[in-house]
Design a protein around this motif. Structure first.
Motif, mmCIF file in Angstrom:
data_model
loop_
_atom_site.group_PDB
_atom_site.id
_atom_site.type_symbol
_atom_site.label_atom_id
_atom_site.label_comp_id
_atom_site.label_asym_id
_atom_site.label_seq_id
_atom_site.Cartn_x
_atom_site.Cartn_y
_atom_site.Cartn_z
ATOM 1 N N GLN A 63 3.331 12.549 -9.177
ATOM 2 C CA GLN A 63 2.863 13.918 -8.985
ATOM 3 C C GLN A 63 4.044 14.889 -8.843
ATOM 4 O O GLN A 63 4.046 15.982 -9.431
ATOM 5 C CB GLN A 63 1.985 13.983 -7.733
ATOM 6 N N LYS A 65 0.836 -1.201 0.000
ATOM 7 C CA LYS A 65 0.000 0.000 0.000
ATOM 8 C C LYS A 65 0.874 1.255 0.000
ATOM 9 O O LYS A 65 0.597 2.221 -0.719
ATOM 10 C CB LYS A 65 -0.916 -0.003 1.226
ATOM 11 N N GLN A 66 1.988 1.223 0.806
ATOM 12 C CA GLN A 66 2.873 2.386 0.860
ATOM 13 C C GLN A 66 3.564 2.621 -0.489
ATOM 14 O O GLN A 66 3.754 3.763 -0.912
ATOM 15 C CB GLN A 66 3.927 2.190 1.954
ATOM 16 N N ARG A 67 3.936 1.519 -1.165
ATOM 17 C CA ARG A 67 4.575 1.669 -2.483
ATOM 18 C C ARG A 67 3.624 2.332 -3.469
ATOM 19 O O ARG A 67 4.029 3.185 -4.272
ATOM 20 C CB ARG A 67 5.006 0.299 -3.012
ATOM 21 N N GLU A 68 2.415 1.905 -3.441
ATOM 22 C CA GLU A 68 1.434 2.515 -4.350
ATOM 23 C C GLU A 68 1.313 4.009 -4.064
ATOM 24 O O GLU A 68 1.302 4.837 -4.992
ATOM 25 C CB GLU A 68 0.084 1.824 -4.191
ATOM 26 N N GLU A 69 1.229 4.341 -2.780
ATOM 27 C CA GLU A 69 1.117 5.751 -2.430
ATOM 28 C C GLU A 69 2.377 6.528 -2.855
ATOM 29 O O GLU A 69 2.286 7.647 -3.381
ATOM 30 C CB GLU A 69 0.896 5.899 -0.920
ATOM 31 N N ILE A 70 3.573 5.898 -2.626
ATOM 32 C CA ILE A 70 4.828 6.577 -2.989
ATOM 33 C C ILE A 70 4.929 6.774 -4.488
ATOM 34 O O ILE A 70 5.375 7.829 -4.970
ATOM 35 C CB ILE A 70 6.026 5.764 -2.466
ATOM 36 N N SER A 71 4.546 5.744 -5.278
ATOM 37 C CA SER A 71 4.608 5.886 -6.734
ATOM 38 C C SER A 71 3.678 7.001 -7.214
ATOM 39 O O SER A 71 4.044 7.790 -8.105
ATOM 40 C CB SER A 71 4.242 4.561 -7.407
ATOM 41 N N LYS A 72 2.487 7.071 -6.605
ATOM 42 C CA LYS A 72 1.571 8.152 -6.977
ATOM 43 C C LYS A 72 2.168 9.520 -6.640
ATOM 44 O O LYS A 72 2.147 10.449 -7.457
ATOM 45 C CB LYS A 72 0.231 7.981 -6.257
ATOM 46 N N LEU A 73 2.756 9.619 -5.419
ATOM 47 C CA LEU A 73 3.366 10.885 -5.023
ATOM 48 C C LEU A 73 4.557 11.229 -5.928
ATOM 49 O O LEU A 73 4.782 12.395 -6.267
ATOM 50 C CB LEU A 73 3.833 10.808 -3.563
ATOM 51 N N SER A 74 5.345 10.197 -6.322
ATOM 52 C CA SER A 74 6.500 10.429 -7.187
ATOM 53 C C SER A 74 6.074 10.953 -8.550
ATOM 54 O O SER A 74 6.696 11.862 -9.115
ATOM 55 C CB SER A 74 7.303 9.134 -7.348
#
Length: 516
Positions: free
Chosen positions: A135, A124-133
């Protein structure tokens, strides 16, 4: 009467003798029977004793067997007890290990369960980090006005320039340090060696001049219809030039030995005064023998001068032959002696085998003694000669590596290479032809002009320095260090030259304006 007495005696003897015999026989019989009785008794006694002894031995053996069986049984019982105890210990250990394994398995199951939970959280954190990256990258591209590829290229270029600058600085510092340390030591060795060695160099050409007592001798040398001069030229292989030069005949030929034979023969003919074909042949033969003796003596003198002994006589003769061989105007034998002396002095400075260094230096150009007669370079011929006459591997490697054709395998080979360069490169040692000189300068400039960023180049100081002018917009200060190094490596790889060549790279910026 007497016969009656005689008769009585005979009768008595007849009766007494059988009686005596019977008595003796009976006595002997009794004695034998008595002995037989005694023997039977002794036999019975011996048998009885033997039976008793056997019975005793039997009882003792039975006792020993019983004792041994009891002892063996006790030992077996003891061993069985020990093995049972050991088996019980192993069994307890196995039980303990099984219990530990069960505990570990339970712990692992618990860890796996916790890891599974953590993996889910990490996903879940990876998904969030990839989205933030994504952006962040979009925001950076929007702010900078560059795409990610353009930004990457820009950063790589900056890093490349920094690395290039640091590499150039590091190379320059390391080269400076190495040169300071190496030059100081090398100069000490070389200067000491050169100061201790001095040799004369003889500049020779392809002609020899024979002085005549008068100009009338020219006609006698030519002979009737030129038969004398033709015979002399045929026997020696040398051209005789008889021109307007007063009281002199010029001998021309590429082979210095033939020229020397012709010179000696002609001088002998002039002294003798009898000049005709038969006499010419005789004098030429004598001159050839004299030259052979001279070559042997010169070779022996060279070995004695250098202090090298045990060289094969044929190699000594070839050394003497090098007295009549020149290279760029430098006498080959004098050059070999000088290289031997320099090699020995350098070896002494470095603590190496001086005799072996001198031997290698003396024989390094031995191939030049036969390169006029045989196919191949003087290096190949020299190696073949050294192998033929059983020289050691150190000498052979020095001969084949002294021009850099083969890698030097010993320090002595490196010293011979350095000594050869010193002897050939020092001022006045060699003469170059104009064509060779200009060709080398042109090659030097062509090599330099092929590098990117070079505007023009000039070979100066008789080819000892190449001055390179670069385009300042294409070559930076850091690039200059690398460019000078690349040019020097290219020159070393493609050119053959004595000594060293200085590579001087110059970068300057000019601004031109006109006042009107």
């Amino acid at each position: 009467m007497w016969w009656q007495v005689l008769l009585a005696i005979v009768v008595t003897l007849v009766i007494a003798v059988p009686a005596t015999a019977v008595i003796a026989i009976n006595y002997q019989k009794k004695m034998v029977e008595a002995k037989l009785g005694n023997a039977d008794e002794k036999a019975r006694e011996i048998i009885d004793e033997a039976l008793k002894t056997a019975e005793t031995k039997k009882r003792e053996s039975l006792l020993e067997v019983k004792e041994e069986s009891i002892r063996t049984k006790n030992e077996l019982d003891k061993e069985i007890k020990e093995r049972r105890a050991e088996a019980q210990r192993y069994e307890r250990r196995v039980q303990q290990k099984e219990e530990n394994i069960d505990k570990k398995a339970d712990a692992i199951e618990k860890k796996e369960a916790s890891l599974a939970q953590k993996e889910e959280a990490l996903a879940k954190q990876r998904e969030e980090i990839s989205k933030l990256s994504e952006q962040r990258l979009q925001e950076l591209e929007r702010i900078s006005g560059l795409t990610s590829e353009q930004a990457k290229d820009y950063l790589l270029k900056i890093v490349e320039d920094e690395v290039k600058h640091e590499t150039a600085v590091m190379v320059k510092e390391m080269e400076s340090r190495a040169k300071e340390e190496a030059d100081k030591k090398a100069k000490e060795y070389v200067v000491t060696a050169i100061q201790k060695c001095a040799a004369d160099h003889v500049s020779e050409t392809t002609i020899s001049v024979v002085q005549l007592p008068n100009d009338e001798m020219k006609g006698r040398i030519i002979g009737r219809e030129g038969r004398n001069i033709r015979t002399l030229e045929t026997m020696t292989g040398v051209d005789l030039i008889i021109d307007d030069t007063p009281e002199a005949v010029i001998l021309s030929g590429f082979d210095p030995i033939r020229r020397e034979v012709a010179r000696i023969a002609l001088e002998k003919l002039i002294v003798d005064g009898r000049i005709h074909p038969a006499r010419i042949e005789e004098m030429v033969e004598k001159a050839q023998k004299e030259v052979e003796v001279m070559m042997k003596e010169e070779g022996e003198a060279a070995t004695l001068e250098v202090g090298v002994h045990g060289i094969h006589p044929e190699l000594v003769r070839l050394l003497g032959k090098m007295k009549f061989r020149t290279s760029y105007g430098q006498n080959a034998l004098k050059h070999s002696i000088e290289v031997a002396q320099l090699s020995g002095l350098l070896a002494a400075e470095m603590g190496l085998d001086v005799r072996m260094a001198k031997r290698a230096g003396l024989l390094h150009d031995i191939g030049k003694a036969v390169d006029h007669e045989m196919e191949g370079s003087h290096i190949q011929l020299g190696v073949e000669l050294c192998r033929k006459y059983k020289e050691g591997p150190v000498v052979i490697n020095a001969v084949e590596s002294h021009h850099g054709d083969v890698e030097a395998q010993t320090l002595i080979a490196c010293l011979v290479q350095a000594a050869d360069t010193i002897s050939a490169a020092r001022p006045g040692a060699r003469r170059e032809t104009l064509e060779t000189y200009t060709t080398r300068l042109k090659q030097l400039e062509d090599i330099t002009n092929n590098f990117k960023g070079v505007d023009k180049s000039f070979a100066i100081q008789a080819g000892r320095e190449i001055r390179v002018m670069v385009v300042p917009e294409q070559i930076s200060d850091s690039d200059m260090v690398l460019l000078a190094r690349d040019i020097s490596k290219q020159i070393e790889a493609e050119l053959e030259y004595p000594g060293q060549i200085k590579v001087n790279v110059i970068r300057e910026s000019r601004v031109i304006d006109y006042a009107k």
